[in-house]
Design a protein around this motif. Structure first.
Motif, PDB file in Angstrom:
ATOM      1  N   ALA A 168       0.831  -1.206   0.000  1.00 19.79           N
ATOM      2  CA  ALA A 168       0.000   0.000   0.000  1.00 19.79           C
ATOM      3  C   ALA A 168       0.869   1.260   0.000  1.00 19.79           C
ATOM      4  CB  ALA A 168      -0.936  -0.005   1.205  1.00 19.79           C
ATOM      5  N   ALA A 169       1.991   1.213   0.728  1.00 19.94           N
ATOM      6  CA  ALA A 169       2.918   2.345   0.724  1.00 19.94           C
ATOM      7  C   ALA A 169       3.536   2.531  -0.665  1.00 19.94           C
ATOM      8  CB  ALA A 169       4.008   2.138   1.774  1.00 19.94           C
ATOM      9  N   MET A 170       3.864   1.413  -1.330  1.00 18.27           N
ATOM     10  CA  MET A 170       4.376   1.491  -2.702  1.00 18.27           C
ATOM     11  C   MET A 170       3.339   2.092  -3.638  1.00 18.27           C
ATOM     12  SD  MET A 170       6.588  -1.955  -3.485  1.00 18.27           S
ATOM     13  CE  MET A 170       6.764  -1.408  -5.182  1.00 18.27           C
ATOM     14  N   GLU A 171       2.104   1.664  -3.508  1.00 21.36           N
ATOM     15  CA  GLU A 171       1.028   2.209  -4.343  1.00 21.36           C
ATOM     16  C   GLU A 171       0.893   3.718  -4.139  1.00 21.36           C
ATOM     17  OE1 GLU A 171      -1.924  -1.737  -4.403  1.00 21.36           O
ATOM     18  OE2 GLU A 171      -2.380   0.003  -3.150  1.00 21.36           O
ATOM     19  N   THR A 172       1.021   4.165  -2.905  1.00 20.60           N
ATOM     20  CA  THR A 172       0.913   5.598  -2.614  1.00 20.60           C
ATOM     21  C   THR A 172       2.025   6.376  -3.315  1.00 20.60           C
ATOM     22  OG1 THR A 172      -0.049   5.087  -0.444  1.00 20.60           O
ATOM     23  CG2 THR A 172       0.785   7.312  -0.785  1.00 20.60           C
ATOM     24  N   CYS A 173       3.270   5.904  -3.175  1.00 22.95           N
ATOM     25  CA  CYS A 173       4.409   6.606  -3.783  1.00 22.95           C
ATOM     26  C   CYS A 173       4.307   6.616  -5.307  1.00 22.95           C
ATOM     27  CB  CYS A 173       5.714   5.947  -3.345  1.00 22.95           C
ATOM     28  SG  CYS A 173       6.058   6.058  -1.584  1.00 22.95           S
ATOM     29  N   LEU A 174       3.969   5.480  -5.908  1.00 26.28           N
ATOM     30  CA  LEU A 174       3.850   5.413  -7.362  1.00 26.28           C
ATOM     31  C   LEU A 174       2.712   6.290  -7.874  1.00 26.28           C
ATOM     32  CD1 LEU A 174       4.356   1.562  -7.859  1.00 26.28           C
ATOM     33  CD2 LEU A 174       5.940   3.363  -8.555  1.00 26.28           C
ATOM     34  N   SER A 175       1.608   6.335  -7.137  1.00 27.54           N
ATOM     35  CA  SER A 175       0.468   7.157  -7.560  1.00 27.54           C
ATOM     36  C   SER A 175       0.800   8.642  -7.469  1.00 27.54           C
ATOM     37  CB  SER A 175      -0.752   6.827  -6.701  1.00 27.54           C
ATOM     38  OG  SER A 175      -1.141   5.486  -6.878  1.00 27.54           O
ATOM     39  N   ILE A 176       1.563   9.031  -6.445  1.00 25.89           N
ATOM     40  CA  ILE A 176       1.987  10.430  -6.336  1.00 25.89           C
ATOM     41  C   ILE A 176       2.860  10.815  -7.523  1.00 25.89           C
ATOM     42  CG2 ILE A 176       3.424  12.018  -4.988  1.00 25.89           C
ATOM     43  CD1 ILE A 176       2.438  10.619  -2.470  1.00 25.89           C
ATOM     44  N   TRP A 177       3.766   9.913  -7.918  1.00 21.39           N
ATOM     45  CA  TRP A 177       4.633  10.194  -9.064  1.00 21.39           C
ATOM     46  C   TRP A 177       3.806  10.311 -10.343  1.00 21.39           C
ATOM     47  CZ3 TRP A 177       6.226   8.265 -13.771  1.00 21.39           C
ATOM     48  CH2 TRP A 177       7.424   8.767 -14.277  1.00 21.39           C
ATOM     49  N   CYS A 178       2.861   9.410 -10.543  1.00 21.29           N
ATOM     50  CA  CYS A 178       2.004   9.480 -11.731  1.00 21.29           C
ATOM     51  C   CYS A 178       1.158  10.745 -11.730  1.00 21.29           C
ATOM     52  CB  CYS A 178       1.106   8.239 -11.797  1.00 21.29           C
ATOM     53  SG  CYS A 178       1.964   6.703 -12.171  1.00 21.29           S
ATOM     54  N   PHE A 179       0.710  11.172 -10.555  1.00 21.78           N
ATOM     55  CA  PHE A 179      -0.072  12.405 -10.468  1.00 21.78           C
ATOM     56  C   PHE A 179       0.770  13.614 -10.865  1.00 21.78           C
ATOM     57  CE2 PHE A 179      -1.741  16.038  -8.001  1.00 21.78           C
ATOM     58  CZ  PHE A 179      -3.039  16.064  -8.492  1.00 21.78           C
ATOM     59  N   SER A 180       2.030  13.630 -10.419  1.00 20.53           N
ATOM     60  CA  SER A 180       2.918  14.741 -10.800  1.00 20.53           C
ATOM     61  C   SER A 180       3.185  14.745 -12.306  1.00 20.53           C
ATOM     62  CB  SER A 180       4.239  14.647 -10.026  1.00 20.53           C
ATOM     63  OG  SER A 180       4.976  13.499 -10.411  1.00 20.53           O
ATOM     64  N   VAL A 181       3.278  13.543 -12.910  1.00 25.40           N
ATOM     65  CA  VAL A 181       3.456  13.457 -14.363  1.00 25.40           C
ATOM     66  C   VAL A 181       2.218  13.993 -15.082  1.00 25.40           C
ATOM     67  CG1 VAL A 181       3.675  11.853 -16.300  1.00 25.40           C
ATOM     68  CG2 VAL A 181       5.110  11.576 -14.276  1.00 25.40           C
ATOM     69  N   GLY A 182       1.041  13.651 -14.568  1.00 28.96           N
ATOM     70  CA  GLY A 182      -0.187  14.171 -15.168  1.00 28.96           C
ATOM     71  C   GLY A 182      -0.251  15.694 -15.116  1.00 28.96           C
ATOM     72  N   LEU A 183       0.178  16.272 -13.998  1.00 27.03           N
ATOM     73  CA  LEU A 183       0.222  17.734 -13.895  1.00 27.03           C
ATOM     74  C   LEU A 183       1.201  18.320 -14.904  1.00 27.03           C
ATOM     75  CD1 LEU A 183       0.213  18.277 -10.008  1.00 27.03           C
ATOM     76  CD2 LEU A 183      -1.676  18.666 -11.592  1.00 27.03           C
ATOM     77  N   THR A 184       2.360  17.677 -15.054  1.00 25.10           N
ATOM     78  CA  THR A 184       3.363  18.164 -16.005  1.00 25.10           C
ATOM     79  C   THR A 184       2.828  18.133 -17.434  1.00 25.10           C
ATOM     80  OG1 THR A 184       5.165  17.387 -14.574  1.00 25.10           O
ATOM     81  CG2 THR A 184       5.694  17.784 -16.891  1.00 25.10           C
ATOM     82  N   LEU A 185       2.162  17.045 -17.799  1.00 22.30           N
ATOM     83  CA  LEU A 185       1.624  16.925 -19.154  1.00 22.30           C
ATOM     84  C   LEU A 185       0.522  17.940 -19.424  1.00 22.30           C
ATOM     85  CD1 LEU A 185       1.455  13.029 -19.478  1.00 22.30           C
ATOM     86  CD2 LEU A 185       3.094  14.573 -20.567  1.00 22.30           C
ATOM     87  N   ARG A 186      -0.198  18.359 -18.384  1.00 21.21           N
ATOM     88  CA  ARG A 186      -1.250  19.366 -18.534  1.00 21.21           C
ATOM     89  C   ARG A 186      -0.711  20.779 -18.398  1.00 21.21           C
ATOM     90  NH1 ARG A 186      -4.859  18.163 -21.502  1.00 21.21           N
ATOM     91  NH2 ARG A 186      -6.152  19.836 -20.639  1.00 21.21           N
ATOM     92  N   GLY A 187       0.613  20.916 -18.204  1.00 21.17           N
ATOM     93  CA  GLY A 187       1.213  22.249 -18.106  1.00 21.17           C
ATOM     94  C   GLY A 187       1.043  22.897 -16.758  1.00 21.17           C
ATOM     95  N   ILE A 188       0.923  22.091 -15.701  1.00 18.47           N
ATOM     96  CA  ILE A 188       0.728  22.609 -14.350  1.00 18.47           C
ATOM     97  C   ILE A 188       1.899  22.155 -13.482  1.00 18.47           C
ATOM     98  CG2 ILE A 188      -0.826  22.677 -12.347  1.00 18.47           C
ATOM     99  CD1 ILE A 188      -3.074  21.776 -14.227  1.00 18.47           C
ATOM    100  N   GLY A 189       2.362  23.046 -12.608  1.00 21.13           N
ATOM    101  CA  GLY A 189       3.419  22.674 -11.677  1.00 21.13           C
ATOM    102  C   GLY A 189       4.783  23.172 -12.113  1.00 21.13           C
ATOM    103  N   PRO A 190       5.786  23.027 -11.230  1.00 18.75           N
ATOM    104  CA  PRO A 190       7.126  23.560 -11.510  1.00 18.75           C
ATOM    105  C   PRO A 190       7.850  22.855 -12.642  1.00 18.75           C
ATOM    106  CG  PRO A 190       7.132  22.232  -9.496  1.00 18.75           C
ATOM    107  CD  PRO A 190       5.696  22.392  -9.908  1.00 18.75           C
ATOM    108  N   CYS A 191       7.515  21.580 -12.906  1.00 16.55           N
ATOM    109  CA  CYS A 191       8.197  20.823 -13.960  1.00 16.55           C
ATOM    110  C   CYS A 191       7.596  21.065 -15.347  1.00 16.55           C
ATOM    111  CB  CYS A 191       8.152  19.334 -13.652  1.00 16.55           C
ATOM    112  SG  CYS A 191       9.044  18.867 -12.149  1.00 16.55           S
ATOM    113  N   ALA A 192       6.461  21.739 -15.395  1.00 16.77           N
ATOM    114  CA  ALA A 192       5.785  21.935 -16.682  1.00 16.77           C
ATOM    115  C   ALA A 192       6.602  22.829 -17.611  1.00 16.77           C
ATOM    116  CB  ALA A 192       4.403  22.543 -16.453  1.00 16.77           C
ATOM    117  N   SER A 193       7.260  23.848 -17.057  1.00 22.75           N
ATOM    118  CA  SER A 193       8.037  24.764 -17.897  1.00 22.75           C
ATOM    119  C   SER A 193       9.204  24.036 -18.556  1.00 22.75           C
ATOM    120  CB  SER A 193       8.546  25.934 -17.055  1.00 22.75           C
ATOM    121  OG  SER A 193       9.334  25.467 -15.962  1.00 22.75           O
ATOM    122  N   THR A 194       9.855  23.145 -17.817  1.00 23.55           N
ATOM    123  CA  THR A 194      10.970  22.381 -18.380  1.00 23.55           C
ATOM    124  C   THR A 194      10.491  21.471 -19.505  1.00 23.55           C
ATOM    125  OG1 THR A 194      12.053  22.386 -16.219  1.00 23.55           O
ATOM    126  CG2 THR A 194      12.840  20.785 -17.824  1.00 23.55           C
TER     127      THR A 194
END
Length: 219
Positions: A168-194
């Motif tokens: 369950a802890a692994m699922e949480t960490c992996l889901s957080i990473w996927c969520f950050s990727v989704g934000l990046t692809l939508r142009g949201i967050g600090p990594c979107a500009s890069t």
């Protein structure tokens, strides 16, 4: 440091998706084993509902299923980066799975703590102890009359819950990473500009390659 770029990002996302599917399957199987071998006897013994065990098992199984769905969507996104609807799907499923997996971790910690502190008394609620003056103890249930096999029920339960907690802890960490990727692809967050800068450089390179061909055609 941003964990998603144009070159290696899709491959990383696919690996995370495959890992989510694998972890989700294992967690779902563990939850089914816990329910089939243990919790089906104690979830409602003598009309007494053991709330913490029932709730944790339901959350654990649901989290496993949602992890599988999140992993599938992550793989689809890695193969179809320009599709905006998949970005939204990745954001929604990964966010829900993060919350559900985190709740599963808290619930498992609570269930383990209650079981260890009470020496597994909640696991023997369906047993008849009226004929014995000894205290109820799941570690040595030798003097209780139970409608199910109590052999090593305490050790078996904990040996299944601890791996479920880790998964369950692994699922949480992996889901957080996927969520950050989704934000990046939508142009949201600090990594979107890069990420946008990398896309812009790629478009400029493609435009530069096409210009000589156009010039030669005109000539």
């Amino acid at each position: 440091m941003c964990g998603f770029d144009k070159e290696k990002g899709p491959g990383r996302l696919m690996k995370k998706g495959i890992t989510l599917i694998l972890v989700g399957h294992i967690n779902f199987i563990l939850g089914a084993i816990v329910h089939g071998s243990i919790l089906r006897h104690v979830s409602k013994p003598n009309d007494e509902i053991t709330t913490e065990y029932t709730a944790v098992n339901i959350i654990s199984v649901t989290s496993g299923l949602l992890s599988i769905i999140s992993g599938i969507i992550a793989i689809l996104v890695s193969r179809n980066l320009p599709v905006g609807k998949l970005h939204v799907g990745l954001l929604v499923t990964s966010m829900l799975n993060t919350l559900l997996s985190a709740a599963c971790c808290v619930g498992l910690l609570l269930a383990i703590s209650v079981t260890v502190a009470g020496e597994g008394q909640g696991l023997l609620k369906g047993c008849n102890t009226s004929d014995s003056n000894l205290p109820l103890n799941a570690r040595s249930p030798l003097y209780v009359d139970c409608p199910f096999d109590t052999t090593r029920i305490y050790d078996t339960t904990l040996s299944l819950w601890f791996p479920s907690l880790f998964l369950a802890a692994m699922e949480t960490c992996l889901s957080i990473w996927c969520f950050s990727v989704g934000l990046t692809l939508r142009g949201i967050g600090p990594c979107a500009s890069t990420y946008r800068l990398q896309l812009g450089e790629e478009e400029e390179a493609l435009a530069a390659r096409s210009k000589p061909g156009e010039a030669s055609a005109l000539a």
